[in-house]
Write a protein that holds these residues in place. Structure first.
Motif, PDB file in Angstrom:
ATOM      1  N   ASP A 106       0.611  -1.430  -0.196  1.00 47.50           N
ATOM      2  CA  ASP A 106       0.237  -0.546  -0.409  1.00 47.50           C
ATOM      3  C   ASP A 106       1.453   1.654   0.417  1.00 47.50           C
ATOM      4  OD1 ASP A 106      -2.730  -1.146  -0.421  1.00 47.50           O
ATOM      5  OD2 ASP A 106      -2.829  -1.612   1.948  1.00 47.50           O
ATOM      6  N   GLU A 107       1.779   1.222   0.761  1.00 47.23           N
ATOM      7  CA  GLU A 107       2.738   2.388   0.715  1.00 47.23           C
ATOM      8  C   GLU A 107       2.760   3.154  -0.767  1.00 47.23           C
ATOM      9  OE1 GLU A 107       7.277   3.935   3.391  1.00 47.23           O
ATOM     10  OE2 GLU A 107       5.831   1.961   3.751  1.00 47.23           O
ATOM     11  N   LEU A 108       4.301   1.451  -0.977  1.00 46.52           N
ATOM     12  CA  LEU A 108       4.927   1.990  -2.648  1.00 46.52           C
ATOM     13  C   LEU A 108       3.974   2.560  -3.777  1.00 46.52           C
ATOM     14  CD1 LEU A 108       7.318  -0.677  -3.006  1.00 46.52           C
ATOM     15  CD2 LEU A 108       7.223   1.222  -2.752  1.00 46.52           C
ATOM     16  N   LYS A 109       2.596   1.802  -3.187  1.00 44.33           N
ATOM     17  CA  LYS A 109       1.100   2.184  -4.179  1.00 44.33           C
ATOM     18  C   LYS A 109       0.844   4.007  -4.477  1.00 44.33           C
ATOM     19  CE  LYS A 109      -0.863  -1.964  -4.863  1.00 44.33           C
ATOM     20  NZ  LYS A 109      -2.313  -2.861  -4.192  1.00 44.33           N
ATOM     21  N   GLN A 110       0.805   4.481  -2.592  1.00 45.48           N
ATOM     22  CA  GLN A 110       0.799   5.801  -2.244  1.00 45.48           C
ATOM     23  C   GLN A 110       2.308   6.070  -3.171  1.00 45.48           C
ATOM     24  OE1 GLN A 110       0.345   6.533   1.395  1.00 45.48           O
ATOM     25  NE2 GLN A 110      -1.131   4.792   1.310  1.00 45.48           N
ATOM     26  N   HIS A 111       3.200   5.918  -3.397  1.00 50.27           N
ATOM     27  CA  HIS A 111       4.452   6.449  -3.629  1.00 50.27           C
ATOM     28  C   HIS A 111       4.611   6.761  -5.562  1.00 50.27           C
ATOM     29  CE1 HIS A 111       7.357   7.484  -0.534  1.00 50.27           C
ATOM     30  NE2 HIS A 111       6.615   6.696   0.076  1.00 50.27           N
ATOM     31  N   LEU A 112       4.073   5.348  -5.925  1.00 49.24           N
ATOM     32  CA  LEU A 112       3.619   5.377  -7.569  1.00 49.24           C
ATOM     33  C   LEU A 112       2.643   6.288  -8.190  1.00 49.24           C
ATOM     34  CD1 LEU A 112       4.792   4.041  -9.974  1.00 49.24           C
ATOM     35  CD2 LEU A 112       3.364   2.475  -9.461  1.00 49.24           C
ATOM     36  N   ALA A 113       1.296   6.459  -6.981  1.00 44.40           N
ATOM     37  CA  ALA A 113       0.574   7.480  -7.923  1.00 44.40           C
ATOM     38  C   ALA A 113       0.585   8.784  -7.936  1.00 44.40           C
ATOM     39  CB  ALA A 113      -1.220   6.749  -6.803  1.00 44.40           C
ATOM     40  N   ALA A 114       1.359   8.487  -6.503  1.00 44.10           N
ATOM     41  CA  ALA A 114       1.889  10.046  -6.678  1.00 44.10           C
ATOM     42  C   ALA A 114       2.600  10.594  -8.342  1.00 44.10           C
ATOM     43  CB  ALA A 114       2.414  10.891  -4.839  1.00 44.10           C
ATOM     44  N   ALA A 115       3.294  10.055  -7.554  1.00 43.00           N
ATOM     45  CA  ALA A 115       4.388  10.630  -8.593  1.00 43.00           C
ATOM     46  C   ALA A 115       4.376  10.128 -10.255  1.00 43.00           C
ATOM     47  CB  ALA A 115       6.140   9.528  -9.017  1.00 43.00           C
ATOM     48  N   LEU A 116       2.985   9.162 -10.132  1.00 39.78           N
ATOM     49  CA  LEU A 116       2.725   9.445 -11.819  1.00 39.78           C
ATOM     50  C   LEU A 116       1.415  10.455 -12.460  1.00 39.78           C
ATOM     51  CD1 LEU A 116       1.937   5.493 -12.476  1.00 39.78           C
ATOM     52  CD2 LEU A 116       4.353   7.267 -13.173  1.00 39.78           C
ATOM     53  N   GLN A 117       1.572  11.476 -11.143  1.00 39.53           N
ATOM     54  CA  GLN A 117       0.049  12.621 -11.461  1.00 39.53           C
ATOM     55  C   GLN A 117       1.323  13.601 -12.028  1.00 39.53           C
ATOM     56  OE1 GLN A 117      -2.252  12.329  -7.892  1.00 39.53           O
ATOM     57  NE2 GLN A 117      -3.519  10.237  -8.483  1.00 39.53           N
ATOM     58  N   GLN A 118       2.521  13.715 -11.766  1.00 40.09           N
ATOM     59  CA  GLN A 118       2.787  15.128 -11.643  1.00 40.09           C
ATOM     60  C   GLN A 118       3.100  15.259 -13.484  1.00 40.09           C
ATOM     61  OE1 GLN A 118       4.823  16.715  -9.751  1.00 40.09           O
ATOM     62  NE2 GLN A 118       4.709  15.119  -7.460  1.00 40.09           N
ATOM     63  N   PRO A 119       2.615  16.396 -12.836  1.00 40.91           N
ATOM     64  CA  PRO A 119       2.525  16.945 -15.111  1.00 40.91           C
ATOM     65  C   PRO A 119       4.357  16.734 -15.705  1.00 40.91           C
ATOM     66  CG  PRO A 119       3.198  18.632 -13.405  1.00 40.91           C
ATOM     67  CD  PRO A 119       2.960  17.666 -12.817  1.00 40.91           C
ATOM     68  N   ASP A 120       4.150  16.294 -16.623  1.00 39.40           N
ATOM     69  CA  ASP A 120       5.193  16.242 -17.796  1.00 39.40           C
ATOM     70  C   ASP A 120       6.263  17.744 -17.709  1.00 39.40           C
ATOM     71  OD1 ASP A 120       4.663  14.288 -18.714  1.00 39.40           O
ATOM     72  OD2 ASP A 120       4.063  14.567 -20.743  1.00 39.40           O
ATOM     73  N   ARG A 143      16.495   5.824  -2.969  1.00 41.01           N
ATOM     74  CA  ARG A 143      16.180   7.221  -3.117  1.00 41.01           C
ATOM     75  C   ARG A 143      16.107   7.358  -4.988  1.00 41.01           C
ATOM     76  NH1 ARG A 143      14.253  12.257  -2.301  1.00 41.01           N
ATOM     77  NH2 ARG A 143      14.631  10.882  -0.029  1.00 41.01           N
ATOM     78  N   VAL A 144      15.042   7.635  -5.008  1.00 38.29           N
ATOM     79  CA  VAL A 144      14.446   7.385  -6.840  1.00 38.29           C
ATOM     80  C   VAL A 144      14.795   9.224  -7.532  1.00 38.29           C
ATOM     81  CG1 VAL A 144      12.306   7.141  -6.579  1.00 38.29           C
ATOM     82  CG2 VAL A 144      13.316   7.029  -8.877  1.00 38.29           C
ATOM     83  N   TYR A 145      15.309   9.371  -8.765  1.00 41.90           N
ATOM     84  CA  TYR A 145      15.046  11.090  -9.260  1.00 41.90           C
ATOM     85  C   TYR A 145      14.454  10.707 -10.387  1.00 41.90           C
ATOM     86  CZ  TYR A 145      18.516  12.278  -6.315  1.00 41.90           C
ATOM     87  OH  TYR A 145      18.844  12.978  -5.382  1.00 41.90           O
ATOM     88  N   TYR A 146      13.422  10.825 -10.426  1.00 34.97           N
ATOM     89  CA  TYR A 146      12.606  10.804 -12.076  1.00 34.97           C
ATOM     90  C   TYR A 146      11.829  11.707 -12.481  1.00 34.97           C
ATOM     91  CZ  TYR A 146       8.505  11.101  -8.801  1.00 34.97           C
ATOM     92  OH  TYR A 146       7.358  12.866  -7.741  1.00 34.97           O
ATOM     93  N   GLN A 147      11.554  12.369 -13.679  1.00 35.08           N
ATOM     94  CA  GLN A 147      11.098  12.937 -13.887  1.00 35.08           C
ATOM     95  C   GLN A 147       9.949  12.769 -15.380  1.00 35.08           C
ATOM     96  OE1 GLN A 147      14.204  15.150 -17.254  1.00 35.08           O
ATOM     97  NE2 GLN A 147      12.004  16.207 -18.280  1.00 35.08           N
ATOM     98  N   LEU A 148       8.536  13.306 -15.397  1.00 35.78           N
ATOM     99  CA  LEU A 148       7.850  13.496 -16.172  1.00 35.78           C
ATOM    100  C   LEU A 148       7.595  13.929 -17.596  1.00 35.78           C
ATOM    101  CD1 LEU A 148       5.194  11.290 -15.306  1.00 35.78           C
ATOM    102  CD2 LEU A 148       6.555  12.456 -13.885  1.00 35.78           C
ATOM    103  N   TYR A 149       7.217  12.831 -18.800  1.00 35.05           N
ATOM    104  CA  TYR A 149       7.682  13.640 -20.528  1.00 35.05           C
ATOM    105  C   TYR A 149       6.873  12.386 -21.300  1.00 35.05           C
ATOM    106  CZ  TYR A 149       9.557  15.132 -24.719  1.00 35.05           C
ATOM    107  OH  TYR A 149       9.927  15.422 -26.207  1.00 35.05           O
ATOM    108  N   ASP A 150       5.741  13.657 -21.969  1.00 35.72           N
ATOM    109  CA  ASP A 150       5.252  12.516 -23.020  1.00 35.72           C
ATOM    110  C   ASP A 150       4.266  11.422 -22.225  1.00 35.72           C
ATOM    111  OD1 ASP A 150       3.544  12.007 -25.570  1.00 35.72           O
ATOM    112  OD2 ASP A 150       5.876  10.221 -25.729  1.00 35.72           O
ATOM    113  N   ASP A 151       3.686  11.503 -21.005  1.00 35.32           N
ATOM    114  CA  ASP A 151       2.718  11.064 -20.015  1.00 35.32           C
ATOM    115  C   ASP A 151       3.335   9.285 -19.988  1.00 35.32           C
ATOM    116  OD1 ASP A 151       0.534  12.110 -20.052  1.00 35.32           O
ATOM    117  OD2 ASP A 151       0.033  11.807 -21.816  1.00 35.32           O
ATOM    118  N   LYS A 152       5.359   9.766 -19.282  1.00 36.92           N
ATOM    119  CA  LYS A 152       5.538   8.641 -18.953  1.00 36.92           C
ATOM    120  C   LYS A 152       7.225   9.321 -18.619  1.00 36.92           C
ATOM    121  CE  LYS A 152       5.953   6.552 -23.496  1.00 36.92           C
ATOM    122  NZ  LYS A 152       5.085   7.242 -24.598  1.00 36.92           N
TER     123      LYS A 152
END
Length: 294
Positions: A106-120, A143-152
């Motif tokens: 459940d905790e990781l699902k929350q992390h993932l959902a929050a990350a995928l809601q970030q705008p490009d 520790r993860v670094y991520y960037q949203l681009y092209d809905d990915k």
């Protein structure tokens, strides 16, 4: 020629990331002592996003094999906004084409959902969670670094195997207060590996100053009951006596080598100590050992 250009680009990005992340004011973004790993992760992430901008989905094949887009335990992985794994260079390659959400707690699902809601955007975000390290098979902080681009979501992460001095100091404070309030109850909790007193590579150990024996240890129960002054490390140093002498002299910390429970290696350990009534309470944090050549 193209590979050489990309190598040069990666080198330039590594230098850029080192400067940019070193100036980041939020300590949670770059754990102390992990500036180099953070710079490498950010550089690899930028390189991956730039390649995707050039080649589109064709870049996924390059992300998903060992080589250009893996760097030690660093690798690129890509998710779409529905949580499907599109590419991965590490063990997550087995998840390519699958929705990863049902596999997470459940905790990781929350992390993932929050990350995928970030705008490009061109913004690099960061987060921290616990994940299995494919090199040692242990579940560790990542520790993860991520960037949203092209809905990915393009991401690169590194494992944090050593806690900070501040975290060790806080655990010592918590343990000392607990010992003061309820010595026997706290000693029992430490020996039962209560997570309150066992946090990643940090753990509490306690010596009875009257009996000179180890009465609590948050990692190695085989040390319980030993004559504390005789406790030695693998180099033969009488670590227990050194800690007792330091406490008697009013010192607050002692340095020596000791096995890190996360890495399994002998590493330099700075142990913080405090007298609480008839007990010596201690918590140590690890620093990666440097060879003479380093």
């Amino acid at each position: 020629m193209k590979m050489f250009v990309r190598f040069m680009l990666y080198s330039l990005l590594l230098n850029w990331a080192a400067v940019a992340l070193a100036q980041t004011p939020a300590p949670a973004t770059v754990p102390a002592g992990y500036e180099e790993e953070a710079a490498r992760a950010a550089a690899l992430l930028r390189t991956a996003v730039d390649l995707y901008k050039e080649e589109g989905d064709a870049a996924f094949a390059k992300f998903s094999r060992q080589g250009e887009f893996t760097d030690g335990d660093l690798y690129v992985y890509v998710l779409d906004r529905q949580g499907h794994m599109l590419a991965a260079g590490g063990p997550s390659a087995a998840l390519i084409g699958r929705d990863v959400s049902p596999l997470l707690d459940d905790e990781l699902k929350q992390h993932l959902a929050a990350a995928l809601q970030q705008p490009d955007s061109d913004t690099i975000h960061s987060d921290e969670y616990r994940w299995k390290n494919w090199q040692d098979g242990k579940v560790e902080r990542k520790r993860v670094y991520y960037q949203l681009y092209d809905d990915k979501s393009f991401a690169v992460g590194y494992f944090v195997q050593r806690s900070s001095p501040d975290a060790a100091q806080q655990l010592l404070e918590d343990a000392a207060q607990a010992i003061q309030a309820d010595p026997q109850g706290t000693i029992a909790r430490i020996n039962q590996l209560d997570p309150e007193f066992n946090r990643d590579d940090l753990y509490v150990f306690v010596a009875d100053l009257d009996t000179q024996s180890m009465v609590a240890h948050g990692y190695n129960r085989r040390l319980l009951g030993i004559h504390f002054p005789d406790m030695k490390n693998r180099d033969g140093m009488r670590v227990g006596q050194k800690l007792l002498d330091a406490a008697e002299a009013g010192e607050t910390s002692v340095s020596y080598t000791w096995p890190n429970p996360v890495t399994g290696k002998d590493e330099e350990k700075q142990t913080l100590i405090r007298k609480v009534g008839d007990y010596l309470v201690a918590v140590g944090y690890y620093q990666e050992s440097k060879t003479a050549a380093q």
